[in-house]
Write an enzyme that holds these catalytic residues in place. Structure first.
Site, mmCIF file in Angstrom:
data_model
loop_
_atom_site.group_PDB
_atom_site.id
_atom_site.type_symbol
_atom_site.label_atom_id
_atom_site.label_comp_id
_atom_site.label_asym_id
_atom_site.label_seq_id
_atom_site.Cartn_x
_atom_site.Cartn_y
_atom_site.Cartn_z
ATOM 1 N N CYS A 35 0.836 -1.206 0.000
ATOM 2 C CA CYS A 35 0.000 0.000 0.000
ATOM 3 C C CYS A 35 0.869 1.254 0.000
ATOM 4 O O CYS A 35 1.367 1.674 1.053
ATOM 5 C CB CYS A 35 -0.921 0.005 1.227
ATOM 6 S SG CYS A 35 -2.007 1.452 1.269
ATOM 7 N N CYS B 185 -0.538 4.129 2.328
ATOM 8 C CA CYS B 185 -0.386 3.944 3.775
ATOM 9 C C CYS B 185 1.067 4.049 4.203
ATOM 10 O O CYS B 185 1.385 4.718 5.191
ATOM 11 C CB CYS B 185 -0.931 2.571 4.191
ATOM 12 S SG CYS B 185 -2.680 2.329 3.851
ATOM 13 N N ASP B 186 1.934 3.346 3.497
ATOM 14 C CA ASP B 186 3.302 3.153 3.969
ATOM 15 C C ASP B 186 4.325 4.056 3.284
ATOM 16 O O ASP B 186 5.480 4.108 3.710
ATOM 17 C CB ASP B 186 3.709 1.684 3.777
ATOM 18 C CG ASP B 186 2.776 0.743 4.514
ATOM 19 O OD1 ASP B 186 2.217 1.173 5.541
ATOM 20 O OD2 ASP B 186 2.585 -0.395 4.071
#
Length: 509
Positions: free
Chosen positions: A336, A339-340
């Site tokens: 992701c 997200c990361d």
């Protein structure tokens, strides 16, 4: 710090406070503390029910949200902005006394937890999966005085993030030990802490239609079934499916732009308008047809019975299946970018896959990372031309075609990736710290391989024009089926088709 439009919305929520609230803040002379002080001061000035006191807490800058002379157990370390602003607002309301929108059975189970549980969740403000975990643990903290929860914004506590080896969010620690990672519902978290509640399933009546899966197909199937006035249920590991990991959605007809979490929140609200028994945090392991009923076995040991069944378990990210992938999952290997991505600021990263997902990930990461390497197995990229043009005009993105990933290397975390040039058979190694895998999806059907339900060579459930499988009474819909195209809107349509097919099946029996 808070723009005018958000302030207007916040002012409306602050009118719903049911008691006075004190922000107990641990602040010093640092730049980060100044930001948190400014944030809290702006909010306190918006309501007479709010006040700010300085205190000594475990982390600086951080703040607790409490009633006067009480401790809620809810702490924010850093700024709860971005996707976490909603978590902050909900915490305010719940600490003040407003009941969270959670089933009474879950609240009862939380209250019955006797152990002292100290949760810490590491997040990034761009992570759209993190708020579900933060909000769930905040509810648990407000509900039970034995539980506390601190949200740690990774950007302000980078040293702590590095010391704990965190390279993916959300990551949850419990009493100092790593506890869980990734998006989790409150039902899953309670089950993980308190164990599965078998009593809840002991007296379930036979369903007319039971849906497995809580994504777009499953939700659509449940709505269409419930509208027929029949007993309908959904059993799912989590509601929302793969869609909640999609940030920008621009091809939902009638909606110019939305985001996955927002869309599926609206879909869940729509399902809740009907009498649908939603059973979250449950994994199905087997289905068997016995006489006129279908028995659905859960991993917990419980069994459900239904007259018709709709399988809509969706799909998951495809793995590379190379040495190092599992070893370094969430230690440099991730799936992701939204997200990361912030954890890889100023670092070299690779994106595996040259389709639309890979291209979009590379473009997204190019504004954060030092350099982005796209490794595409095929001799040409499959992404839309507009995305390829954007990549060609981005200086810190390079594309390598005919690249077969061979191995991921590292010690405690990813340090390099080795690929083979499929034209020359030469090996090449790139030093980097992050690998974002974007090579498509696989159907979530492994659990069906020992059942009577027929799958094709790709593991997809084979269905007819009514959505029915080879087993009478068992239907399927969405990305787990052999549908030609995998799109949200198509999944919703196939869910409706399967529900109508299942209803037609029942009235003809």
């Amino acid at each position: 710090m808070i723009d005018t439009e958000i302030k207007k919305q916040l002012a409306q929520y602050l009118q719903l406070l049911e008691s006075d609230i004190v922000f107990k803040a641990s602040l010093d002379s640092s730049e980060n503390s100044a930001k948190v002080r400014e944030f809290l001061t702006e909010i306190v000035e918006m309501s007479e029910r709010l006040s700010l006191e300085e205190a000594s807490l475990e982390r600086t800058p951080s703040f607790e949200i409490n009633k006067p002379d009480e401790v809620s157990g809810v702490t924010f370390a850093g700024l709860p902005l971005g996707h976490e602003f909603t978590s902050f607002i909900l915490a305010l309301l719940q600490v003040s006394g407003r009941a969270p929108k959670v089933d009474d059975s879950i609240i009862k189970r939380i209250k019955n937890i006797k152990e002292n549980l100290k949760f810490v969740t590491y997040v990034s403000l761009t992570c759209h999966n993190c708020p579900d975990v933060v909000q769930a643990l905040n509810i648990m903290s407000v509900t039970n005085p034995n539980i506390s929860h601190t949200m740690v914004e990774g950007g302000m506590f980078q040293d702590e993030v590095d010391a704990n080896g965190i390279m993916a969010v959300p990551t949850v620690f419990l009493n100092g030990e790593e506890f869980a990672g990734g998006r989790m519902s409150i039902e899953e978290l309670v089950d993980k802490v308190a164990g599965f509640d078998t009593e809840e399933f002991a007296n379930k009546e036979t369903f007319d239609t039971l849906v497995i899966g809580g994504g777009p197909a499953g939700a659509s199937a449940a709505i269409y079934s419930a509208r027929k006035g029949i007993k309908t249920g959904i059993v799912a590991e989590k509601f929302g499916g793969q869609v909640v990991e999609t940030v920008g959605i621009e091809n939902m007809i009638g909606t110019i732009y939305t985001e996955g979490p927002q869309l599926m929140s609206s879909v869940e609200a729509h399902v809740n308008e009907y009498e649908v028994d939603i059973m979250k945090g449950q994994k199905v392991t087997d289905v068997k047809k016995e006489d006129d009923l279908i028995k659905v076995e859960l991993e917990s040991g419980a069994t459900l019975e239904t007259k018709s069944l709709i399988i809509s378990t969706g799909a998951h990210w495809r793995n590379m299946n190379v040495p190092g992938e599992e070893e370094f999952r969430n230690k440099g290997v991730t799936y992701c970018p939204h997200c990361d991505g912030p954890f890889y600021a100023g670092k070299n990263v690779a994106v595996i896959g040259g389709g639309n997902s890979g291209a979009e990930a590379a473009i997204d990461l190019s504004g954060i990372a030092k350099h982005v390497y796209i490794l595409e197995f095929a001799p040409e990229m499959r992404a839309d031309q507009v995305l390829q043009d954007r990549i060609a005009n981005t200086d810190n993105i390079s594309v390598t075609l005919n690249a077969a990933t061979k191995v991921i290397k590292g010690n405690d975390a990813v340090e390099s990736i080795v690929y083979v040039d499929r034209d020359t058979n030469e090996e090449h190694e790139i030093a980097l710290e992050g690998i974002f895998v974007q090579i498509g999806l696989l159907p979530n059907t492994a659990w069906l391989k020992n059942t009577a339900v027929e799958l094709n060579e790709r593991g997809e459930v084979i269905v007819d024009k009514h959505g029915q499988t080879n087993v009478p009474g068992i239907f399927a819909a969405g990305d787990c089926t052999d549908s030609a195209y995998k799109q949200i809107i198509i999944s919703m349509g196939s869910g409706a088709t399967a529900a109508l097919g299942a209803f037609d099946y029942q009235i003809r029996q």
